[in-house]
Enzyme design. Structure first.
Site, PDB file in Angstrom:
ATOM      1  N   LYS A 207       0.860  -1.188   0.000  1.00 14.99           N
ATOM      2  CA  LYS A 207       0.000   0.000   0.000  1.00 14.99           C
ATOM      3  C   LYS A 207       0.895   1.237   0.000  1.00 14.99           C
ATOM      4  O   LYS A 207       1.266   1.764   1.044  1.00 14.99           O
ATOM      5  CB  LYS A 207      -0.934  -0.003   1.219  1.00 14.99           C
ATOM      6  N   SER A 412      -8.478  -0.075  -5.133  1.00 18.22           N
ATOM      7  CA  SER A 412      -8.739   0.382  -3.763  1.00 18.22           C
ATOM      8  C   SER A 412     -10.241   0.593  -3.571  1.00 18.22           C
ATOM      9  O   SER A 412     -11.016  -0.341  -3.703  1.00 18.22           O
ATOM     10  CB  SER A 412      -7.938   1.659  -3.468  1.00 18.22           C
TER      11      SER A 412
END
Length: 627
Positions: A207, A412
């Site tokens: 991430k 996402s």
């Protein structure tokens, strides 16, 4: 008894106020008169309509970026900006409008050819370019020609030009294939110099959305992940172009040394290099190309070939107002493009409440039998994503199948809103996944003393001032940091749990392909994150099939403009009205400096859009390739 006269000061300021009021009334009356004249000109400008010659070429002189949904621009602001000489910095072309225009030209006997003039064409993801390319191939299948010409072809422009029957290059022109890359700007040292403290809370090894604010370089994990999907994207680009142009994939130069050697052989002539590499078919001046078109479609009174420009033809073949047949059953399309934010938002940004409202309208529309959610988003607010996801579940509970159709990016939060759908469709080059959660918080406790500022006071508990932003000035305690990290951990568990439930996968299997890792549509299919690969049209057909529809219309669910906005948009859409305005002046701002400023502005604009109630986000900030 005589009335008492007001004092001299009162009379003085009263006179000033009356003068101001007079100027104000004159100004508003003048603006009203100008608008009224514009309306009259728009109404009576029918004689200036551009006609299509009996034999003509449609010139696709595309200007701007190819998008799923145009961002909202206030009509009055737009025309005032144009009149002041400042054009829209990032013009946009709606891909569905372009496709409909090409389809209309295919069956129009007057249109004999399409000319691709891509000099002002900006960006376009491969899935959108492929959609347009398919329409061009359909046009050619009707026995008509597609010709491309240009002075310089960027990578996006060349991909679209490769669908043409022939590609022409100006004798001083250039074609350069760079490949794809991801090069974010990093702010860690700059923030430290400004005494700004960055607090990051995340889950997911890959991430990397927060890295620009916590590092000065890209991490090894981010490089590994980004390199994988970028190479897959580049391989697809090369394979498609090579097949259409009839040369081998290794014809592309990927090293400076290789390019240098080939340019040495032609004495630095980039045009000859492009011809030798079969990137183009001919090298002709504009006049020579013009003469070729005259031979094909005839000569106009202006000593050029018979032609009609893209916007003029589009205005003729596309109705200004979409008519909704109340008798037919519908497949509704809801476009979700841009950053996902909490609350309401105009077109071009995904407001959780706004998009949920569009889905809700589809749910209660008796004629809507199925919904396609078209996603082009790198994510945003986790809360807003869940609000949208809940509305999708209600649509399914109402017996209306929902198909998620992924465009360029559905990562996402973009994947979050896709997961609850009955089926997920992606293109092979879609960037998806990035299943991870983070929180980003900047505090100024070190900057405050330098600036000579301080915040102090009392509260009834240790939590007092938390929601009003006191930690921004005082910093975070270890316990507060721990609270945020616990919330992020719970958010990630909710994310993979939701994916697990909707995709029929174990949480362990989801976690294995999650951790914020980015995948192409092809890889996502292998991992079970999507169901099928296909186009937007394929997704619509799948939705209709699930709803058992044989005959249906497509209804795009859009935010409704106010009557004033609609009036201004219709009025200033008139080419005659626009012709009354001065031409905009092109900025002399350095393109390279402009790119840097634009990137900084975009990065901090994303931060401005961080409005999740819990401060929890699912965003992929590196999911856009540059070329």
């Amino acid at each position: 008894m005589s009335e008492k006269k007001p004092g001299i000061l009162r009379r003085f300021f009263g006179g000033i106020w009356r003068a101001i009021s007079l100027v104000r009334h004159i100004t508003f009356n003048l603006i009203f008169a100008i608008l009224f004249i514009f309306i009259l000109v728009s109404i009576f400008s029918g004689d200036d309509k551009v006609e299509v010659p009996e034999s003509a070429a449609l010139v696709l002189n595309l200007s701007g970026d190819l998008v799923e949904e145009k961002r909202y621009v206030d009509p009055l602001d737009q025309v005032l900006n144009e009149s002041m000489g400042s054009e829209e910095e990032e013009p946009e072309i709606l891909v569905t409008d372009l496709l409909k225009t090409i389809q209309a030209a295919k069956t129009d006997e007057r249109i004999k050819a399409i000319v691709l003039d891509l000099s002002s064409f900006g960006s376009g993801s491969m899935d959108k370019l492929t959609m347009v390319g398919s329409a061009l191939q359909d046009f050619k299948a009707a026995g008509k020609k597609v010709l491309a010409t240009g002075d310089y072809y960027s990578q996006n422009q060349y991909f679209l030009a490769s669908y043409a029957d022939s590609i022409n290059l100006n004798p001083m022109g250039t074609v350069l294939q760079e490949g794809f890359g991801s090069y974010p700007m990093y702010y860690k040292s700059a923030l430290e110099k400004l005494k700004v403290t960055t607090h990051v809370f995340k889950v997911g090894t890959y991430k990397s959305a927060v890295e620009p604010f916590t590092r000065d370089t890209m991490s090894d994990e981010a490089k590994e992940a980004n390199k994988a999907w970028l190479e897959e994207l580049w391989a697809s680009y090369k394979a498609q172009v090579a097949e259409r142009r009839g040369f081998a994939v290794d014809n592309f130069d990927e090293t400076i040394t290789g390019l240098y050697q080939k340019l040495q052989a032609v004495n630095g002539d980039m045009t000859q290099y492009a011809l030798d590499a079969k990137l183009v078919d001919s090298i002709k001046t504009r006049e020579e190309f013009r003469q070729d078109l005259i031979a094909l479609v005839g000569e106009s009174e202006k000593h050029s070939f018979n032609q009609i420009q893209f916007k003029d033809y589009q205005a003729q073949v596309l109705p200004p107002v979409q008519y909704d047949n109340p008798l037919t059953e519908k497949v509704a399309v809801v476009v979700a493009r841009g950053t996902i934010i909490d609350g309401s938002a105009k077109a071009g940004t995904i407001g959780g409440d706004t998009t949920a409202a569009l889905l809700r309208r589809a749910r209660f529309d008796e004629k809507v039998k199925a919904v396609v959610l078209r996603i082009d988003s790198g994510g945003g607010s986790a809360f807003a994503s869940e609000v949208i996801g809940q509305e999708i579940k209600l649509l399914k509970a109402a017996g209306k199948p929902v198909i998620a159709s992924m465009g360029a990016v559905a990562a996402s939060g973009g994947y979050w809103i896709a997961a609850p759908a009955n089926e997920i469709w992606a293109s092979p080059t879609t960037i998806t996944g990035s299943i991870g959660i983070f929180g980003l918080f900047h505090t100024l406790e070190n900057a405050m003393p330098v600036l000579g500022l301080n915040i102090d006071g009392v509260g009834t508990s240790e939590l007092a001032g938390l929601s009003s932003g006191l930690p921004l000035f005082k910093g975070l305690t270890p316990e507060m940091s721990g609270i945020f990290q616990l919330m992020i951990n719970k958010g990630y568990d909710d994310f993979i749990g939701m994916v697990s439930e909707n995709r029929g996968m174990s949480k362990e299997a989801v976690d294995k392909v999650a951790q914020g890792r980015v995948w192409t549509g092809t890889k996502a299919l292998e991992f079970g994150l999507v169901d099928k690969l296909g186009t937007f049209d394929d997704a619509i057909a799948a939705a209709a099939e699930k709803a058992g529809l044989q005959q249906y219309d497509i209804k795009v669910m859009e935010q409704e403009l106010t009557p004033t906005e609609q009036l201004l948009r219709d009025m200033f859409a008139s080419s005659t009205v626009q012709a009354l305005l001065p031409d905009a002046k092109e900025s002399a701002f350095s393109p390279l400096l402009k790119n840097i400023v634009t990137q900084i502005n975009q990065d901090f604009k994303v931060l401005e859009q961080f409005n999740d109630p819990k401060g929890i986000y699912s965003v992929c900030m590196s999911c856009t390739a540059v070329n």
